[in-house]
Design a protein around this motif. Structure first.
Motif, PDB file in Angstrom:
ATOM      1  N   ARG A 296       0.822  -1.207   0.000  1.00  0.00           N
ATOM      2  CA  ARG A 296       0.000   0.000   0.000  1.00  0.00           C
ATOM      3  C   ARG A 296       0.859   1.261   0.000  1.00  0.00           C
ATOM      4  N   LYS A 297       2.113   1.144   0.358  1.00  0.00           N
ATOM      5  CA  LYS A 297       3.004   2.309   0.371  1.00  0.00           C
ATOM      6  C   LYS A 297       3.353   2.766  -1.037  1.00  0.00           C
ATOM      7  N   GLY A 298       3.042   1.955  -2.020  1.00  0.00           N
ATOM      8  CA  GLY A 298       3.323   2.326  -3.404  1.00  0.00           C
ATOM      9  C   GLY A 298       4.701   1.888  -3.848  1.00  0.00           C
ATOM     10  N   GLN A 299       5.263   2.625  -4.786  1.00  0.00           N
ATOM     11  CA  GLN A 299       6.551   2.266  -5.350  1.00  0.00           C
ATOM     12  C   GLN A 299       7.700   2.746  -4.453  1.00  0.00           C
ATOM     13  N   GLY A 302       7.776   6.299  -3.162  1.00  0.00           N
ATOM     14  CA  GLY A 302       6.519   6.850  -2.690  1.00  0.00           C
ATOM     15  C   GLY A 302       5.462   7.105  -3.735  1.00  0.00           C
ATOM     16  N   LYS A 304       2.419   6.444  -5.750  1.00  0.00           N
ATOM     17  CA  LYS A 304       1.322   5.499  -5.606  1.00  0.00           C
ATOM     18  C   LYS A 304       1.083   4.757  -6.923  1.00  0.00           C
ATOM     19  N   THR A 305       0.810   3.488  -6.792  1.00  0.00           N
ATOM     20  CA  THR A 305       0.536   2.681  -7.977  1.00  0.00           C
ATOM     21  C   THR A 305      -0.771   3.150  -8.609  1.00  0.00           C
ATOM     22  N   GLU A 307      -4.247   3.357 -10.551  1.00  0.00           N
ATOM     23  CA  GLU A 307      -5.343   2.401 -10.479  1.00  0.00           C
ATOM     24  C   GLU A 307      -5.418   1.515 -11.725  1.00  0.00           C
TER      25      GLU A 307
END
Length: 322
Positions: A296-299, A302, A304-305, A307
């Motif tokens: 959930r922290k993304g890549q 930081g 965000k992945t 959608e």
């Protein structure tokens, strides 16, 4: 008790067949924007290569009514290795069938994974012989640097979507001897992603969770560039060519690949990437498991992945799904 002897019969990813409903536009994208070289044509397919792929082609582009993965192919380490893997597939209850008259390689033996994707194993292959105007000055290089578009060097990996990621991982570990280097496990215990390798690369292909319960769908194919700077330059090339950038340039947390994702005109997702110096040299590598909270922290830095990364795949979903 000693661990079982590892299976080292798969040499590397050989090629991927992409289906496209816009064959002329897709060809222009891979040839002129990606900088790949056309190395043959057969039936409804055009065959292309990166400038340092040693085989005749690494991408088969096939005209079709829809998009998606036609098949993905791995070369074995020997003819005997091919025989051993075919025997293992059959012993596992898997139907295997031959495909003859292939451009660039001998008999391909095809089968389906538990999710319905078509894979192929082969041994006999045609090494690329560059024509005079493409012959490089450095004889340990397959072809002259194209200086065109993104200038992709070679095929690197691909990613399929799967309804049951764990079942697919177990299948490829059991029958072909792939090793899992990293995986994602959700709080529910469901496996949402896995990355497999047959080489010292950290992965040759991956499976991630299909969000809509539809089998046999495709996420992306990846071509390697020489450096992070080349990925940044690729972003400018895509911008000038009017190619929509889905996400990146950035760095993945899983596998640490420096990435950039776009869509080719047929709708398939394409990644250009630099994996850096990261290799898996340990013969007893311990699989890295990422938790739901960590993802959930993304890549890595930081980002965000996006959608669409979880929802877009090819072929398009049937009506009423998603």
């Amino acid at each position: 008790m000693d661990a079982p002897e590892p299976v080292l019969d798969i040499a590397h990813l050989g090629h991927v067949e992409l289906l496209t409903p816009k064959p002329d536009e897709s060809l222009r994208f891979f040839r002129d924007v990606m900088g790949m070289t056309v190395s043959g044509q057969q039936g409804d397919s055009v065959f292309l290569r990166g400038w340092d792929d040693y085989e005749r082609f690494s991408l088969q582009l096939t005209a079709s009514r829809t998009s998606g993965l036609g098949h993905a192919a791995f070369r074995t380490r020997s003819r005997q290795a091919l025989d051993r893997r075919l025997a293992a597939l059959r012993a596992d209850g898997c139907e295997v069938w031959p495909v003859e008259d292939n451009l660039g390689h001998g008999t391909g033996w095809r089968f389906r994974d538990p999710d319905g994707h078509v894979f192929e194993l082969y041994w006999d292959t045609e090494w690329y012989e560059a024509p005079a105007d493409r012959r490089p000055s450095l004889k340990n290089q397959a072809e002259r640097y194209p200086a065109r578009g993104v200038n992709v060097r070679r095929i690197d990996h691909f990613n399929c979507l799967a309804v049951d990621v764990r079942a697919n991982r177990a299948f490829f570990e059991r029958t072909l001897g792939f090793r899992c280097t990293e995986r994602i496990e959700l709080d529910s215990g469901e496996e949402a992603g896995m990355w497999l390798t047959a080489t010292n690369k950290s992965y040759d292909f991956a499976f991630t969770k299909e969000a809509h319960g539809v089998g046999g769908r495709f996420h992306h194919v990846t071509f390697a560039l020489d450096s992070r700077e080349a990925v940044l330059q690729a972003a400018d090339t895509f911008l000038e060519a009017g190619v929509h950038i889905e996400t990146g340039p950035h760095k993945h947390a899983v596998q640490q690949t420096f990435f950039l994702y776009v869509y080719e005109p047929g709708g398939n997702r394409v990644e250009v990437a630099h994996a850096g110096a990261r290799l898996v040299l340990a013969p007893d590598w311990k699989t890295i498991t990422w938790t739901e909270a960590e993802r959930r922290k993304g890549q890595a830095w930081g980002l965000k992945t996006i959608e669409s990364f979880h929802t877009h795949g090819t072929p398009p979903l049937p009506e009423g799904r998603g």
